[in-house]
Design a protein around this motif. Sequence first.
Motif, PDB file in Angstrom:
ATOM      1  N   TYR A  43      18.564   0.666   4.095  1.00  0.00           N
ATOM      2  CA  TYR A  43      17.945   0.878   5.617  1.00  0.00           C
ATOM      3  C   TYR A  43      18.176   2.479   5.662  1.00  0.00           C
ATOM      4  CZ  TYR A  43      19.122  -3.767   6.322  1.00  0.00           C
ATOM      5  OH  TYR A  43      18.513  -5.453   6.355  1.00  0.00           O
ATOM      6  N   ILE A 348      31.720   8.456  10.855  1.00  0.00           N
ATOM      7  CA  ILE A 348      30.255   8.429  10.712  1.00  0.00           C
ATOM      8  C   ILE A 348      29.889   7.491   9.806  1.00  0.00           C
ATOM      9  CG2 ILE A 348      28.205   9.947  10.332  1.00  0.00           C
ATOM     10  CD1 ILE A 348      29.415  12.088  11.819  1.00  0.00           C
ATOM     11  N   GLY A 349      30.684   7.393   8.641  1.00  0.00           N
ATOM     12  CA  GLY A 349      30.131   6.904   7.567  1.00  0.00           C
ATOM     13  C   GLY A 349      29.015   7.379   6.549  1.00  0.00           C
ATOM     14  N   ASP A 350      29.331   8.774   6.267  1.00  0.00           N
ATOM     15  CA  ASP A 350      28.299   9.389   5.699  1.00  0.00           C
ATOM     16  C   ASP A 350      27.509   8.748   4.336  1.00  0.00           C
ATOM     17  OD1 ASP A 350      27.660  11.767   7.230  1.00  0.00           O
ATOM     18  OD2 ASP A 350      29.730  12.050   6.803  1.00  0.00           O
ATOM     19  N   MET A 351      26.607   8.898   4.152  1.00  0.00           N
ATOM     20  CA  MET A 351      26.122   8.413   2.741  1.00  0.00           C
ATOM     21  C   MET A 351      26.004   9.770   2.191  1.00  0.00           C
ATOM     22  SD  MET A 351      22.171   7.552   2.691  1.00  0.00           S
ATOM     23  CE  MET A 351      22.034   8.000   1.022  1.00  0.00           C
ATOM     24  N   PRO A 401      23.921   8.393   8.701  1.00  0.00           N
ATOM     25  CA  PRO A 401      23.149   7.370   8.661  1.00  0.00           C
ATOM     26  C   PRO A 401      22.736   6.658  10.011  1.00  0.00           C
ATOM     27  CG  PRO A 401      25.262   6.702   8.107  1.00  0.00           C
ATOM     28  CD  PRO A 401      25.539   7.840   8.188  1.00  0.00           C
ATOM     29  N   LEU A 402      23.421   7.261  11.052  1.00  0.00           N
ATOM     30  CA  LEU A 402      22.998   6.878  12.418  1.00  0.00           C
ATOM     31  C   LEU A 402      22.044   7.610  12.955  1.00  0.00           C
ATOM     32  CD1 LEU A 402      26.602   5.581  13.484  1.00  0.00           C
ATOM     33  CD2 LEU A 402      24.805   4.208  12.317  1.00  0.00           C
TER      34      LEU A 402
ATOM     35  N   ILE B  13      29.171   0.778  10.355  1.00  0.00           N
ATOM     36  CA  ILE B  13      29.014   1.810   9.838  1.00  0.00           C
ATOM     37  C   ILE B  13      29.483   1.869   8.309  1.00  0.00           C
ATOM     38  CG2 ILE B  13      30.634   4.111   9.629  1.00  0.00           C
ATOM     39  CD1 ILE B  13      30.324   4.304  12.886  1.00  0.00           C
ATOM     40  N   LYS B  17      28.580   3.456   4.127  1.00  0.00           N
ATOM     41  CA  LYS B  17      29.551   4.342   3.496  1.00  0.00           C
ATOM     42  C   LYS B  17      29.626   3.958   1.815  1.00  0.00           C
ATOM     43  CE  LYS B  17      33.825   5.268   5.095  1.00  0.00           C
ATOM     44  NZ  LYS B  17      34.919   5.202   5.753  1.00  0.00           N
ATOM     45  N   GLN B  19      28.305   3.852  -1.527  1.00  0.00           N
ATOM     46  CA  GLN B  19      27.230   4.668  -2.389  1.00  0.00           C
ATOM     47  C   GLN B  19      26.740   3.701  -3.310  1.00  0.00           C
ATOM     48  OE1 GLN B  19      26.862   7.931  -0.842  1.00  0.00           O
ATOM     49  NE2 GLN B  19      28.110   6.979   0.698  1.00  0.00           N
TER      50      GLN B  19
END
Lengths: 476, 386
Positions: A43, A348-351, A401-402, B13, B17, B19
């Motif tokens: 996504y 945030i749930g960063d990638m 991601p958002l 969310i 996360k 990976q």
Amino acid sequence: MVLYLSQHDNLYNKLVEIVGESNVSSDEADLYCYSFDKFSHPYIQSELRRYRPIAVVRPQNTSQVSRILAFANEKKIPVVPRGAGSSYTGSVNPIKGGIVLDLTRMNKIKKIDVDNLQVVVEPGVVKAKLDEALRPYGFFFPPDPGSEEYCTIGGMIATNAAGMRSVKYGVTRDYVLSLEVVLPNGEVIRTGAKTLKYSIGYDLTRLFVGSEGTLGVITEATLKILPLPEHRAVVLALYEDLKAATTIAVRLIKAKVIPSAVEFLDKFSIQVVNQYSKLGIPEVEAAVLIELDGSVEDVKAKLKKTVKIVLESGAVEVKTAEDPAEREKLWTARRDIGPAFLRLRPEIGDMSSGEDIVVPLSRLSEAILRTQKIREKYGVLLGLVGHAGDGNVHNVILINPLKMEEEFPRIRKVWEEVYLMALELGGALAGEHGIGLARKAFIEKQHGRGVEVMKTIKRALDPNNIMNPGKIFDLD
Amino acid sequence: MGEFKISLKEFEIQFYKCQRCGKCRVVCPTYEEVGWESISARGRILLAQAFLKGDLPPTKRLIDSMYLCTTCKFCEEVCPADVKLIEIGEAGRADLYRLKKIPEGYFKLLQNIFTTDNPFGFDPSTRTEFIQKVGLQEKKADVLFYVGCMASSVRRLARVANKTIDLLKSMNINFTTLGNQEVCCGEPLLCAGAKPEFEKQAEKNLKLFQKVGVKEIITACPACFEVFKNYYPKIFGKMDFNVHHILEVLAERIRKGSVEFKKEVNMKITYHDSCHLGRRMQLYELPREIIRSLPGVELVEMKLSKENSMCCGGGGGLNVAFPEVAHSIAKKRVKDALETGVEAIVTDCPTCEFILSHAIVEDKLKIRILSLVELVSSAEPVFQAD
């Protein structure tokens, strides 16, 4: 061209005939799971979501791989070999559909031959499991990618993977003596020889190392192994002077101290890891971790020398550790980088995206300074960590991601500028991760006409372009 | 009453996360058995997101992906990105359950609980068949010993309950049981994804607890223990009773020095951490502390223990729908134990005991399995009055 199973009515049956029903799947859920790697998020790089294999097959031996390839070649069906799927570049994405060949069932360590300093393994052996098996003999397989706990030997060979200890021990390429490879037409060849050296014409072994599954399928590897060092020591050196920090590896080597690892973190990375691991490292321009290994006396002597050289080089603080627990504590700063970045903004749930450029050692500080400028220009959360012993820099970039639509174009610009900078400094696009899809657009800038030679080789070995098509370069 | 959210849409969310590094795969007991990417936490996360977004239908493998998991939490233990892998799996099960898309084996389990209030479908009147009667039964009491369905239904596991009762008596604890009125705690319903029914089951339990006027629940089943402790508050908020595993009660006495063991046990054992008491409740040292206090007991750890313990195969209801996979995992765990060269595996969980004993019996292996309460009892503890 995307193929669908319905267009190949007899394909499924043929695959079942070769590997048995429980080792073939065309269930949509499986096809989906085998369409991504560490680089490709369905996504985020939504364009990659469209591509699916028509089947996933799990062969168990060379003969099955050979039959699958012969059949696929005859029908001109793409084949994408895959190990742990932990690649950083999209190199296992089935962007032309076809069959994904999951090689993780081929996970036997066939022979541990300490008398000849080698092991014979199947491609699906997990690197850490190989080391576990070698430990009782007092040996190890030196290349040490960050993913060593889960990556497979096949994937390591296909990407010429490496890690922190390259400064002393080199990269996967340096340990591959001989390969068994199934060629796209199903023929099985053996490259090189099971000897520690040979001078026997074209080095086909090295041709397959780093070929990312585009030339054939590696079904067996004979690898050189080395004895485990008796002792280790770790030095943490903090610098305000980036140039001094990035040239410490060469200073040590010139003084005849060959460290087994020289890792660095820039200021932002130190801040991030401090926040996560509560290490309280002073937030200087660069933290450098030096590892020394060898016999006890050797390490002790080298440690003394290293501390002296590090202090002379302008380090503002130095800490050392020989005791395993103390070493681990110092090493936390480097080891926790991944989790620290991934947990920086939990809401945030960063990638994260990890870049992998490598530059000549003398240009390392320049590469870091210029990357930091690129970071400021685009306002991205970017930490610089890497292998200061061999000039390999990983940029850990966090992506919200958002806010993908806003952030991703900027991040693509960062990637592009970093690649071009690396080339300008006389470096390379990737030190240990490979090209795959991620860096394909830049391959000609790296190799120039050399890419044409690669294509000629590819066409000669794989005239129907069935092996992992669309990776490293496009043929047409 | 709190709102217990359990649906994939709560995890939007979290999906980003992950990976997809695959660190979870190498520790996953079901992935090791089945070998398909879909049967690993990494695959499950991909599938859960695509299913939530409507991009994938609930195919057989997608359903298997959510259910072919022991919920042992090893994946979460090693995840660098701190993804809530277990909760996502539970939410995936709940969403599939709403569509009645669950593996075949679960229908029978649910039917059993709906009709008999226990997962095995035995007549409630037989609940105390193998278990000693407690004098105070059904009277009001501050302390309730909650037996749990495993110890009530499997004859050999009744020892766990009976030894616990003996220990509680010798500790002079004024307690009762619910006798034949006890009902399943609801944990298997959670495993099935049957969230509404789980809530009903929890309410049923709460009413029974209130009837007795309980202030403290003691159980010998780590699954019941965790459900009361972690999940009931999600529905009811703060509860007006405390929940303890019997081992906590024992450890407290040992720490206070108010117990003396009369008999030397003389046994070399290994300890199998259940996933409920271990990774889920983080009680690793407590059982070991008890073991160390027993005279003549030598503890040899397996190569995978504590945070890195391997599931017995029975977690998450795996045994219900995928018994062969569960059995195969159990055999591996017994092999781990055999490598230590001990004479017995000691565990804190009746389900682990049940699953592992099958693997032992089938291969006629030379190793015993017993519960830690049994081991404690065999040392003949004498408790001083508080």
